[in-house]
Design an enzyme around this catalytic site. Structure first.
Site, PDB file in Angstrom:
ATOM      1  N   HIS A 186      -1.759  -0.731   9.435  1.00 42.39           N
ATOM      2  CA  HIS A 186      -2.194  -1.929   8.730  1.00 42.39           C
ATOM      3  C   HIS A 186      -1.975  -3.176   9.591  1.00 42.39           C
ATOM      4  CE1 HIS A 186      -3.390  -0.326   4.934  1.00 42.39           C
ATOM      5  NE2 HIS A 186      -2.219   0.231   4.670  1.00 42.39           N
ATOM      6  N   CYS A 244      -6.696  -4.070  10.796  1.00 46.52           N
ATOM      7  CA  CYS A 244      -7.407  -5.229  10.278  1.00 46.52           C
ATOM      8  C   CYS A 244      -6.884  -6.518  10.919  1.00 46.52           C
ATOM      9  CB  CYS A 244      -7.238  -5.306   8.767  1.00 46.52           C
ATOM     10  SG  CYS A 244      -7.895  -3.893   7.854  1.00 46.52           S
TER      11      CYS A 244
END
Length: 399
Positions: A186, A244
Site C-alpha cells: 500500500h 498507489c
C-alpha cells in the site's frame, strides 16, 4: 522459502518482545485498497478495479513492437564513465559501471486478515527474486526479503524492519555497486511537514504494522534520506515501487515524460553556493558537511517564505546513480491484479515483462514499454521514471 542471507541480526540488535510478528485482527477483510474520503489516509476496503480488469498476458502493441525493432534496442549507447556535470558551478554526478557488489531488498505486504488485504504483493517479491537471480546475476544470499507470510520476526515488514533493511542495503556502498529496491504494497499521501512538496503532501508507504505504530507510515523524505543521500558517486540504486500515489515516492527531482522531456524546469538553476557546497560535500564523502550544509540551506529557504519551494527540492539532488520506476502518478492508484492466473501487482509484472521481451533498451524505451504493457492490460495508471541527477534517457538501461 526464506531469503534473508546477508541480513545480519547483530547489525541491528534484537527487536523488543511483542513489537513484531503478524498482528492479530478481529475480523478478516475483503482485501484491497480504497483511500478514505479525501484520498490521503491509510488503506481501507477493497482496491480499485479489483475484479474487472482483463487478464493481462496478451501481445504488445504491434505498432510499438515495430517501432522498437526499427529503433534497435541493442543500439542504445552505454552510460559514459567518469564524472558528469549537473550543469551548475562544477557540480558532478557519476553513472555506475555496475562492476561492484550486488545487493537487493524486496518488500511485499499482503496485510493478511485486514480490511486492506492485498493478493499479489508477496507473489511480486518471489517473481522479482527469480527475475533478478536468473536474468541479472543477483545472488539470493545478497538479498533481504521482507514479507508478512514469514515467521522470523526480522523478516516481517514492520516499519522498524523496513528502515533497518534499507540501512542494510546502502551500508558500505561503493562506486560501481549495484543495488536494487522493490516495494509492493500500500501507498498513500500524508500532510507535508517540511515544505518540500509543491502540493502540500508527502508520499508514503504503509508497513504491515501501520495501525499499531506512530507514525504508521514511512514518508518519502525518510526513504530519500536513507536510500539516496548516503550513496557515493558511481553507486547505482534501481528502485521499483508498485503502490498507489508512488510517482515521487523517493523525492527524486528529475522526472521524465514518455517523450524524454524533463517534466519540471532544471531544478539546479540559480541554486547558489548553498547547493554547490552540499554537492561538494557529497563528492568528498563528507557526511558531516553534507548534513550541516543541507540543514543550513533548508533553514534559510524555509524562513524566507513563499516562492522557494524549488530551492527546497534542489536539496534532493545527489551525485549517485539512483533511478526509480513507480507504478503511477502521485495522484493515481496502482492495481493489484490477476495476471496469468496469479495475483500480481500490475507494475511489478509490467517492469519484468518489458525487460524479458526487450533486454537491451534505453531508459526512455523501457518507460514506454512498461506503459505499453499497462495499456495492453487495460490499466489507466501511468508509471513514472525519475532520477536523482539529469538523465540522458537515450542511454542503455543497465541493471
Amino acid at each position: 522459502m526464506s531469503y534473508n542471507g546477508g541480513y545480519q541480526q547483530d547489525q541491528y540488535g534484537r527487536p523488543a518482545p511483542g513489537d513484531y510478528g503478524r498482528p492479530v485482527y478481529e475480523q478478516p477483510g475483503q482485501g484491497g485498497y480504497n483511500p478514505n474520503q479525501n484520498s490521503f489516509g491509510a488503506p481501507q476496503g477493497p482496491p480499485p478495479n479489483w475484479d474487472n480488469r482483463p487478464n493481462y498476458n496478451g501481445p504488445s502493441n504491434p505498432q510499438i513492437v515495430q517501432q522498437q525493432q526499427q529503433q534497435g534496442y541493442s543500439q542504445a549507447p552505454p552510460p559514459p564513465q567518469g564524472y558528469q556535470s549537473f550543469g551548475v558551478n562544477g557540480m558532478n554526478f557519476q553513472y555506475s559501471d555496475l562492476h561492484g557488489q550486488k545487493k537487493a531488498l524486496l518488500i511485499g505486504i499482503n496485510y493478511f486478515g485486514t480490511k486492506s488485504e492485498l493478493r499479489g504483493c508477496i507473489n511480486d517479491v518471489h517473481n522479482m527474486v527469480q527475475f533478478l537471480s536468473q536474468r541479472y546475476g543477483f545472488r539470493q544470499d545478497d538479498m533481504v526479503i521482507l514479507t508478512d507470510d514469514q515467521s522470523a520476526p526480522r523478516a516481517i515488514p514492520t516499519r522498524d524492519n523496513i528502515i533497518n533493511a534499507m540501512q542494510w542495503l546502502v551500508a558500505g556502498a561503493q562506486p560501481g555497486d549495484n543495488l536494487f529496491l522493490h516495494y509492493s504494497g500500500h501507498g498513500g499521501r500524508t500532510e507535508d511537514l517540511d515544505g518540500d512538496e509543491d502540493d502540500g503532501y508527502d508520499e508514503c508507504i504503509y508497513p504491515v504494522d501501520y495501525e499499531r505504530t506512530n507514525p504508521g507510515h514511512l514518508v518519502d523524505d525518510i526513504i530519500h534520506d536513507i536510500c539516496v543521500k548516503s550513496l557515493p558517486p558511481g553507486c547505482r540504486l534501481t528502485a521499483v515501487f508498485d503502490c498507489c500515489h508512488s510517482g515521487s515516492i523517493m523525492d527524486l527531482p528529475y522526472m521524465y515524460s514518455t517523450k524524454g522531456v524533463l517534466k519540471e524546469p532544471n531544478l539546479l538553476k540559480d541554486a547558489g553556493s548553498g547547493l554547490m557546497n552540499i554537492g561538494q560535500a557529497y563528492l568528498r564523502n563528507d557526511i558531516g558537511g553534507l548534513i550541516s550544509g543541507a540543514g543550513g540551506l533548508f533553514n534559510r529557504v524555509t524562513r524566507s517564505g513563499n516562492g522557494n519551494q524549488e530551492m527546497v527540492k534542489q536539496m534532493k539532488t545527489a551525485p549517485a546513480d539512483v533511478i526509480c520506476f513507480t507504478g503511477c502518478k502521485d495522484t493515481q492508484t496502482s492495481a493489484d491484479a490477476s495476471i496469468a492466473g496469479q495475483g500480481q501487482g500490475a507494475m511489478s509484472f509490467a517492469f519484468r515483462n518489458a525487460l524479458l521481451k526487450y533486454p537491451q533498451q534505453s531508459y526512455l524505451q523501457l518507460l514506454n514499454t512498461v506503459r505499453d504493457e499497462m495499456n495492453q492490460g487495460g490499466y489507466s495508471q501511468k508509471p513514472q521514471l525519475s532520477c536523482c541527477h539529469p538523465l540522458d534517457v537515450n542511454l542503455l538501461f543497465t541493471l
